[in-house]
Write a protein that holds these residues in place. Structure first.
Motif, PDB file in Angstrom:
ATOM      1  N   UNK A 163      19.852 -17.533 -13.957  1.00 23.52           N
ATOM      2  CA  UNK A 163      20.981 -17.150 -14.663  1.00 23.52           C
ATOM      3  C   UNK A 163      21.795 -16.349 -13.709  1.00 23.52           C
ATOM      4  N   UNK A 164      23.151 -16.988 -13.516  1.00 25.11           N
ATOM      5  CA  UNK A 164      24.075 -16.096 -12.684  1.00 25.11           C
ATOM      6  C   UNK A 164      24.048 -14.544 -12.694  1.00 25.11           C
ATOM      7  N   UNK A 165      23.775 -14.127 -14.061  1.00 26.49           N
ATOM      8  CA  UNK A 165      23.571 -12.610 -14.075  1.00 26.49           C
ATOM      9  C   UNK A 165      22.527 -11.900 -13.128  1.00 26.49           C
ATOM     10  N   UNK A 166      21.453 -12.762 -13.058  1.00 20.35           N
ATOM     11  CA  UNK A 166      20.257 -12.159 -12.700  1.00 20.35           C
ATOM     12  C   UNK A 166      20.446 -12.341 -11.090  1.00 20.35           C
ATOM     13  N   UNK A 167      21.100 -13.018 -10.515  1.00 25.53           N
ATOM     14  CA  UNK A 167      21.298 -13.417  -8.965  1.00 25.53           C
ATOM     15  C   UNK A 167      21.221 -11.978  -8.028  1.00 25.53           C
ATOM     16  N   UNK A 168      22.012 -11.000  -8.612  1.00 22.06           N
ATOM     17  CA  UNK A 168      22.100  -9.959  -7.795  1.00 22.06           C
ATOM     18  C   UNK A 168      20.764  -9.093  -7.667  1.00 22.06           C
ATOM     19  N   UNK A 169      20.051  -9.160  -8.683  1.00 21.49           N
ATOM     20  CA  UNK A 169      18.417  -8.380  -8.874  1.00 21.49           C
ATOM     21  C   UNK A 169      17.775  -9.269  -7.928  1.00 21.49           C
ATOM     22  N   UNK A 170      17.892 -10.736  -8.091  1.00 22.66           N
ATOM     23  CA  UNK A 170      16.838 -11.647  -7.222  1.00 22.66           C
ATOM     24  C   UNK A 170      17.069 -10.959  -5.736  1.00 22.66           C
ATOM     25  N   UNK A 171      18.491 -11.018  -5.521  1.00 19.92           N
ATOM     26  CA  UNK A 171      19.057 -10.845  -3.754  1.00 19.92           C
ATOM     27  C   UNK A 171      18.532  -9.590  -3.518  1.00 19.92           C
ATOM     28  N   UNK A 172      18.695  -8.516  -4.391  1.00 16.99           N
ATOM     29  CA  UNK A 172      18.032  -7.184  -3.842  1.00 16.99           C
ATOM     30  C   UNK A 172      16.697  -6.994  -3.470  1.00 16.99           C
ATOM     31  N   UNK A 173      15.852  -7.511  -4.451  1.00 20.15           N
ATOM     32  CA  UNK A 173      14.524  -7.583  -3.943  1.00 20.15           C
ATOM     33  C   UNK A 173      14.194  -8.424  -3.196  1.00 20.15           C
ATOM     34  N   UNK A 174      14.917  -9.586  -2.707  1.00 21.27           N
ATOM     35  CA  UNK A 174      14.772 -10.391  -1.541  1.00 21.27           C
ATOM     36  C   UNK A 174      14.763  -9.413  -0.446  1.00 21.27           C
ATOM     37  N   UNK A 175      16.003  -8.891  -0.376  1.00 23.50           N
ATOM     38  CA  UNK A 175      16.330  -7.724   0.818  1.00 23.50           C
ATOM     39  C   UNK A 175      14.995  -6.804   0.998  1.00 23.50           C
ATOM     40  N   UNK A 176      14.628  -6.276  -0.218  1.00 27.13           N
ATOM     41  CA  UNK A 176      13.272  -5.356   0.148  1.00 27.13           C
ATOM     42  C   UNK A 176      12.278  -5.999   0.477  1.00 27.13           C
ATOM     43  N   UNK A 177      12.145  -7.210   0.036  1.00 23.42           N
ATOM     44  CA  UNK A 177      10.962  -8.033   0.623  1.00 23.42           C
ATOM     45  C   UNK A 177      11.129  -8.157   2.060  1.00 23.42           C
ATOM     46  N   UNK A 178      12.126  -8.657   2.450  1.00 23.28           N
ATOM     47  CA  UNK A 178      12.407  -8.997   3.694  1.00 23.28           C
ATOM     48  C   UNK A 178      12.290  -7.655   4.685  1.00 23.28           C
ATOM     49  N   UNK A 179      12.502  -6.420   4.344  1.00 24.32           N
ATOM     50  CA  UNK A 179      12.289  -5.185   4.831  1.00 24.32           C
ATOM     51  C   UNK A 179      10.875  -4.948   5.078  1.00 24.32           C
ATOM     52  N   UNK A 180      10.215  -5.007   3.925  1.00 30.12           N
ATOM     53  CA  UNK A 180       8.621  -4.868   3.852  1.00 30.12           C
ATOM     54  C   UNK A 180       7.902  -5.891   4.719  1.00 30.12           C
ATOM     55  N   UNK A 181       8.317  -7.058   4.559  1.00 30.01           N
ATOM     56  CA  UNK A 181       7.854  -8.226   5.548  1.00 30.01           C
ATOM     57  C   UNK A 181       7.970  -8.005   6.960  1.00 30.01           C
ATOM     58  N   UNK A 182       9.000  -7.279   7.552  1.00 35.53           N
ATOM     59  CA  UNK A 182       9.094  -6.998   8.938  1.00 35.53           C
ATOM     60  C   UNK A 182       8.408  -5.797   9.344  1.00 35.53           C
ATOM     61  N   UNK A 183       8.176  -4.770   8.372  1.00 36.18           N
ATOM     62  CA  UNK A 183       7.672  -3.828   8.769  1.00 36.18           C
ATOM     63  C   UNK A 183       5.916  -4.079   8.771  1.00 36.18           C
ATOM     64  N   UNK A 184       5.539  -5.363   7.859  1.00 38.04           N
ATOM     65  CA  UNK A 184       4.289  -5.696   7.858  1.00 38.04           C
ATOM     66  C   UNK A 184       3.975  -6.342   9.123  1.00 38.04           C
ATOM     67  N   UNK A 185       4.867  -7.344   9.480  1.00 36.88           N
ATOM     68  CA  UNK A 185       4.701  -8.016  10.641  1.00 36.88           C
ATOM     69  C   UNK A 185       4.355  -6.866  11.883  1.00 36.88           C
TER      70      UNK A 185
END
Length: 119
Positions: A62-84
């Motif tokens: 849903x277009x109204x849900x995209x912002x939340x998905x993208x925010x959590x993807x950014x959090x996941x990227x930061x977490x993934x980099x720190x885990x790396x």
């Protein structure tokens, strides 16, 4: 969060262990596994999330849900980099002719770490 985190971890893990040539195969297997073995068909990339807003399939969003998905993807990227950085620490090595840009950045980051006494 988990999809983006593990994707970053897989890519950077391959590169930091010197297996740069295996990245396309490993990422393909990771994406295929996520697509076939999860109900959401993985949302790990903001560009894919935006693209799926315009589809009308079982894996759409849903277009109204995209912002939340993208925010959590950014959090996941930061977490993934720190885990790396945790699981694949950089080892002191000299730059070699033919090094790719990522490896050069890692070596320079490590040299900076040692000259400044830590982060």
């Amino acid at each position: 969060v988990i999809a983006t985190c593990t994707l970053i971890l897989v890519i950077h893990g391959c590169i930091r262990t010197g297996e740069e040539t295996s990245v396309p195969s490993v990422v393909s297997l990771w994406v295929g596994g996520g697509y076939f073995f999860t109900s959401s068909a993985i949302f790990a990339n903001p560009a894919v999330t935006i693209g799926r807003m315009f589809t009308n399939t079982f894996a759409g969003i849903e277009p109204r849900s995209a912002g939340v998905y993208i925010a959590f993807q950014i959090i996941g990227a930061i977490l993934g980099y720190n885990m790396t950085r945790l699981f694949y620490p950089l080892m002191p090595q000299p730059l070699k002719k033919g090094d790719n840009l990522y490896r050069r950045a890692c070596v320079l980051e490590l040299q900076d770490f040692y000259t400044k006494g830590g982060y």
